[in-house]
Design a protein around this motif. Sequence first.
Motif, PDB file in Angstrom:
ATOM      1  N   ALA A  32      51.502  25.306  40.057  1.00 37.14           N
ATOM      2  CA  ALA A  32      50.070  25.105  39.837  1.00 37.14           C
ATOM      3  C   ALA A  32      49.677  25.978  38.648  1.00 37.14           C
ATOM      4  O   ALA A  32      50.261  27.027  38.435  1.00 37.14           O
ATOM      5  CB  ALA A  32      49.288  25.511  41.077  1.00 37.14           C
ATOM      6  N   ASN A  33      48.709  25.552  37.894  1.00 37.93           N
ATOM      7  CA  ASN A  33      48.313  26.298  36.717  1.00 37.93           C
ATOM      8  C   ASN A  33      46.912  26.862  36.892  1.00 37.93           C
ATOM      9  O   ASN A  33      45.935  26.139  36.837  1.00 37.93           O
ATOM     10  CB  ASN A  33      48.373  25.397  35.482  1.00 37.93           C
ATOM     11  N   PHE A  34      46.829  28.157  37.161  1.00 36.03           N
ATOM     12  CA  PHE A  34      45.569  28.870  37.218  1.00 36.03           C
ATOM     13  C   PHE A  34      45.625  29.929  36.120  1.00 36.03           C
ATOM     14  O   PHE A  34      46.109  31.029  36.339  1.00 36.03           O
ATOM     15  CB  PHE A  34      45.352  29.537  38.582  1.00 36.03           C
ATOM     16  N   LEU A 104      41.580  31.614  46.437  1.00 41.82           N
ATOM     17  CA  LEU A 104      40.937  30.545  47.197  1.00 41.82           C
ATOM     18  C   LEU A 104      39.563  30.229  46.627  1.00 41.82           C
ATOM     19  O   LEU A 104      39.133  29.071  46.629  1.00 41.82           O
ATOM     20  CB  LEU A 104      40.866  30.907  48.683  1.00 41.82           C
ATOM     21  N   GLU A 105      38.863  31.237  46.107  1.00 39.77           N
ATOM     22  CA  GLU A 105      37.594  30.984  45.424  1.00 39.77           C
ATOM     23  C   GLU A 105      37.833  30.125  44.176  1.00 39.77           C
ATOM     24  O   GLU A 105      37.072  29.197  43.891  1.00 39.77           O
ATOM     25  CB  GLU A 105      36.922  32.302  45.034  1.00 39.77           C
ATOM     26  N   MET A 106      38.898  30.429  43.429  1.00 40.96           N
ATOM     27  CA  MET A 106      39.239  29.628  42.247  1.00 40.96           C
ATOM     28  C   MET A 106      39.568  28.191  42.638  1.00 40.96           C
ATOM     29  O   MET A 106      39.161  27.243  41.964  1.00 40.96           O
ATOM     30  CB  MET A 106      40.426  30.246  41.509  1.00 40.96           C
ATOM     31  N   LEU A 107      40.306  28.025  43.740  1.00 39.15           N
ATOM     32  CA  LEU A 107      40.660  26.689  44.216  1.00 39.15           C
ATOM     33  C   LEU A 107      39.413  25.907  44.611  1.00 39.15           C
ATOM     34  O   LEU A 107      39.252  24.742  44.234  1.00 39.15           O
ATOM     35  CB  LEU A 107      41.618  26.786  45.401  1.00 39.15           C
ATOM     36  N   VAL A 114      34.377  22.684  38.735  1.00 39.09           N
ATOM     37  CA  VAL A 114      33.878  23.766  37.889  1.00 39.09           C
ATOM     38  C   VAL A 114      34.858  24.941  37.925  1.00 39.09           C
ATOM     39  O   VAL A 114      34.580  25.990  38.510  1.00 39.09           O
ATOM     40  CB  VAL A 114      32.466  24.236  38.317  1.00 39.09           C
ATOM     41  N   PRO A 115      36.031  24.786  37.309  1.00 39.14           N
ATOM     42  CA  PRO A 115      37.038  25.846  37.353  1.00 39.14           C
ATOM     43  C   PRO A 115      36.475  27.173  36.831  1.00 39.14           C
ATOM     44  O   PRO A 115      35.628  27.197  35.946  1.00 39.14           O
ATOM     45  CB  PRO A 115      38.144  25.342  36.434  1.00 39.14           C
ATOM     46  N   ILE A 116      36.940  28.249  37.429  1.00 39.18           N
ATOM     47  CA  ILE A 116      36.509  29.587  37.027  1.00 39.18           C
ATOM     48  C   ILE A 116      37.740  30.428  36.698  1.00 39.18           C
ATOM     49  O   ILE A 116      38.853  30.115  37.120  1.00 39.18           O
ATOM     50  CB  ILE A 116      35.688  30.280  38.142  1.00 39.18           C
ATOM     51  N   LYS A 117      37.517  31.501  35.943  1.00 33.00           N
ATOM     52  CA  LYS A 117      38.578  32.471  35.690  1.00 33.00           C
ATOM     53  C   LYS A 117      38.753  33.324  36.939  1.00 33.00           C
ATOM     54  O   LYS A 117      37.906  33.336  37.833  1.00 33.00           O
ATOM     55  CB  LYS A 117      38.212  33.356  34.506  1.00 33.00           C
ATOM     56  N   PHE A 118      39.848  34.072  36.967  1.00 37.38           N
ATOM     57  CA  PHE A 118      40.100  34.957  38.092  1.00 37.38           C
ATOM     58  C   PHE A 118      38.903  35.892  38.266  1.00 37.38           C
ATOM     59  O   PHE A 118      38.516  36.594  37.337  1.00 37.38           O
ATOM     60  CB  PHE A 118      41.373  35.777  37.848  1.00 37.38           C
ATOM     61  N   PRO A 119      38.287  35.922  39.470  1.00 35.61           N
ATOM     62  CA  PRO A 119      37.095  36.754  39.710  1.00 35.61           C
ATOM     63  C   PRO A 119      37.482  38.215  39.962  1.00 35.61           C
ATOM     64  O   PRO A 119      37.484  38.697  41.090  1.00 35.61           O
ATOM     65  CB  PRO A 119      36.461  36.098  40.940  1.00 35.61           C
ATOM     66  N   PHE A 120      37.811  38.924  38.882  1.00 34.29           N
ATOM     67  CA  PHE A 120      38.383  40.257  38.994  1.00 34.29           C
ATOM     68  C   PHE A 120      37.458  41.252  39.697  1.00 34.29           C
ATOM     69  O   PHE A 120      37.909  42.063  40.510  1.00 34.29           O
ATOM     70  CB  PHE A 120      38.790  40.781  37.613  1.00 34.29           C
ATOM     71  N   GLU A 121      36.166  41.202  39.407  1.00 36.25           N
ATOM     72  CA  GLU A 121      35.240  42.144  40.062  1.00 36.25           C
ATOM     73  C   GLU A 121      35.185  41.891  41.562  1.00 36.25           C
ATOM     74  O   GLU A 121      35.158  42.830  42.359  1.00 36.25           O
ATOM     75  CB  GLU A 121      33.844  42.055  39.428  1.00 36.25           C
ATOM     76  N   ARG A 122      35.160  40.629  41.953  1.00 36.89           N
ATOM     77  CA  ARG A 122      35.172  40.303  43.385  1.00 36.89           C
ATOM     78  C   ARG A 122      36.486  40.765  44.017  1.00 36.89           C
ATOM     79  O   ARG A 122      36.507  41.293  45.124  1.00 36.89           O
ATOM     80  CB  ARG A 122      34.972  38.811  43.593  1.00 36.89           C
TER      81      ARG A 122
END
Length: 140
Positions: A32-34, A104-107, A114-122
């Motif tokens: 998978a490509n994230f 899972l948030e990204m998925l 609406v793809p998002i980048k890795f939510p680093f702060e979260r």
Amino acid sequence: MPSRRGESDALRSSTRRSGRCRGTSPTPCHPANFPESGTNVDSIVTDVDPPRLIECSWSSRGEPDRPLRWEAAAVNGGTRLSLTLRIPDNEDIARTCAGWEAHLEMLAAAMEGVPIKFPFERFKAAREAYRELLPSIRRG
């Protein structure tokens, strides 16, 4: 469980033709490509029972085994998706939990279109929350 018949039949048919059904040898997964989400993992599918189960490794070659199991079950007109992950004893449990929460948030975002980048702060906030929670879990 609600499913799109054609998709589950196609997967079932594909796994039968290629000898990848339950009880046969493990099969490499397509990655998978994230983007920007960390290291790529070379998963191996170890068990498939469409449409309710898929089990695979979450380890690259040369790493400790990290079995990952997704199970789907019909619940009140919908579907409950359960994830079970086993990790080696010496790994950072809080980091693993926070990482899965972020992925899972990204998925979910990708599934909504609406793809998002890795939510680093979260991820960082969740990791600290898990670190606070884990000592109480370990005491039993």
